[in-house]
Design a protein around this motif. Structure first.
Motif, PDB file in Angstrom:
ATOM      1  N   VAL A  24       0.867  -1.174   0.000  1.00  0.00           N
ATOM      2  CA  VAL A  24       0.000   0.000   0.000  1.00  0.00           C
ATOM      3  C   VAL A  24       0.909   1.230   0.000  1.00  0.00           C
ATOM      4  CG1 VAL A  24      -2.020  -1.079   1.090  1.00  0.00           C
ATOM      5  CG2 VAL A  24      -0.256  -0.087   2.536  1.00  0.00           C
ATOM      6  N   SER A  25       0.595   2.171  -0.862  1.00  0.00           N
ATOM      7  CA  SER A  25       1.423   3.384  -0.971  1.00  0.00           C
ATOM      8  C   SER A  25       0.719   4.489  -0.216  1.00  0.00           C
ATOM      9  CB  SER A  25       1.612   3.769  -2.436  1.00  0.00           C
ATOM     10  OG  SER A  25       2.324   2.744  -3.100  1.00  0.00           O
ATOM     11  N   SER A  26       1.155   4.707   1.012  1.00  0.00           N
ATOM     12  CA  SER A  26       0.395   5.634   1.864  1.00  0.00           C
ATOM     13  C   SER A  26       0.611   7.089   1.466  1.00  0.00           C
ATOM     14  CB  SER A  26       0.739   5.409   3.339  1.00  0.00           C
ATOM     15  OG  SER A  26       1.959   6.028   3.661  1.00  0.00           O
ATOM     16  N   ASP A  27       1.591   7.340   0.577  1.00  0.00           N
ATOM     17  CA  ASP A  27       1.751   8.720   0.105  1.00  0.00           C
ATOM     18  C   ASP A  27       0.953   8.963  -1.180  1.00  0.00           C
ATOM     19  OD1 ASP A  27       3.418   7.072  -1.350  1.00  0.00           O
ATOM     20  OD2 ASP A  27       5.258   8.209  -0.958  1.00  0.00           O
ATOM     21  N   ARG A  28       0.232   7.916  -1.625  1.00  0.00           N
ATOM     22  CA  ARG A  28      -0.595   8.064  -2.836  1.00  0.00           C
ATOM     23  C   ARG A  28      -2.031   7.615  -2.611  1.00  0.00           C
ATOM     24  NH1 ARG A  28       3.409   5.622  -7.439  1.00  0.00           N
ATOM     25  NH2 ARG A  28       5.227   6.789  -6.763  1.00  0.00           N
ATOM     26  N   GLN A  29      -2.200   6.620  -1.714  1.00  0.00           N
ATOM     27  CA  GLN A  29      -3.539   6.094  -1.468  1.00  0.00           C
ATOM     28  C   GLN A  29      -4.073   6.669  -0.160  1.00  0.00           C
ATOM     29  OE1 GLN A  29      -1.776   1.821  -2.427  1.00  0.00           O
ATOM     30  NE2 GLN A  29      -3.811   1.620  -1.559  1.00  0.00           N
TER      31      GLN A  29
END
Ligand SMILES: Nc1ncnc2c1ncn2[C@@H]1O[C@H](COP(=O)(O)OS(=O)(=O)O)[C@@H](OP(=O)(O)O)[C@H]1O
Ligand SMILES: Nc1ncnc2c1ncn2[C@@H]1O[C@H](COP(=O)(O)OP(=O)(O)O)[C@@H](O)[C@H]1O
Length: 198
Positions: free
Chosen positions: A174-179
């Motif tokens: 999971v990309s927390s800087d995008r999602q």
């Protein structure tokens, strides 16, 4: 170590019985990522969602475990390895007890995570890489630790003065800087549903 005289006592109640009792399976969601990437935030959101679905779930969180079980450990490579070894042993007991176990530790060393993985049955260890750029983690700095690390007030700080080895083949990224948080939680819940855990 000298030979110890220990005998393993198997339980009469196994994973299948517990699955029937709970009406869901168990596994470990092993979150890994930089400080501030969002491991704790996402772990507790997933726990909340599992509770809503009436699934037994429990979060083992870095800061919390270091207050008790692992209060004697610091942040040298050896101590981090021991930290992860103990957590993996605890998580294994929780999984055996039928609980969806969510661990939120930086767990920066690939070898330590692989050692943890090897302790579980195939498929039961689900590595969740919370991907987030160092710049974004530093910008968030939820506990003010990056600021202190950069000022030289904290030694061996992951990403600043200690390494972070990103996973090669995590089950989930999971990309927390995008999602958004919601998107990441949905992605993790889908994995659990598709895997027949919940
Ligand atoms: N030197 C150093 N490096 C990294 N992190 C530090 C350090 N000192 C204290 N902290 C705080 O401890 C939390 C990380 O503990 P973990 O048990 O997850 O670390 S590890 O897996 O053993 O690497 C970490 O929590 P998170 O920010 O939630 O990741 C920090 O709050
Ligand atoms: N998309 C996102 N996913 C997860 N956390 C996010 C996101 N956007 C912002 N944040 C914030 O980033 C911070 C992450 O902190 P935390 O969950 O304690 O990270 P970690 O446990 O990895 O150190 C929280 O303040 C959280 O609200």
């Amino acid at each position: 170590m000298s030979k110890r005289h220990l005998t393993w006592h198997p339980s009469h109640i196994g994973r299948e019985e517990r699955r029937r009792l709970n009406d869901h399976g168990s596994c470990v969601l092993w979150f890994t990522g930089l400080s501030g990437s969002g491991k704790s935030t996402l772990a507790y959101e997933v726990e909340k969602e599992l509770y809503r679905l009436r699934c037994r779930a429990y979060v083992l969180d870095g800061d919390n475990i270091r207050h008790g079980l692992n209060k004697n450990l610091g942040f040298s490579p050896e101590d981090r390895t021991e930290n992860i070894r103990r957590i993996a042993e605890v998580a294994k007991l929780f999984v055996d007890a039928g609980i969806v176990t969510v661990t939120a530790f930086i767990s920066p060393y690939r070898a330590d995570r692989e050692t943890a993985r090897a302790m579980f049955r195939e498929g039961d260890f689900i590595e969740v890489y919370v991907k987030c750029s160092l710049d974004e983690c530093e910008r968030r700095d939820p506990k003010g630790l990056y600021r202190k690390a950069k000022a030289g007030e904290i030694a061996d700080f992951t990403g600043v003065s200690a390494p972070y080895e990103a996973p090669d083949k995590p089950e989930i990224v999971v990309s927390s800087d995008r999602q958004s948080i919601e998107q990441s939680v949905a992605c993790i819940m889908n994995y659990l549903r598709n895997g027949g855990f919940v």
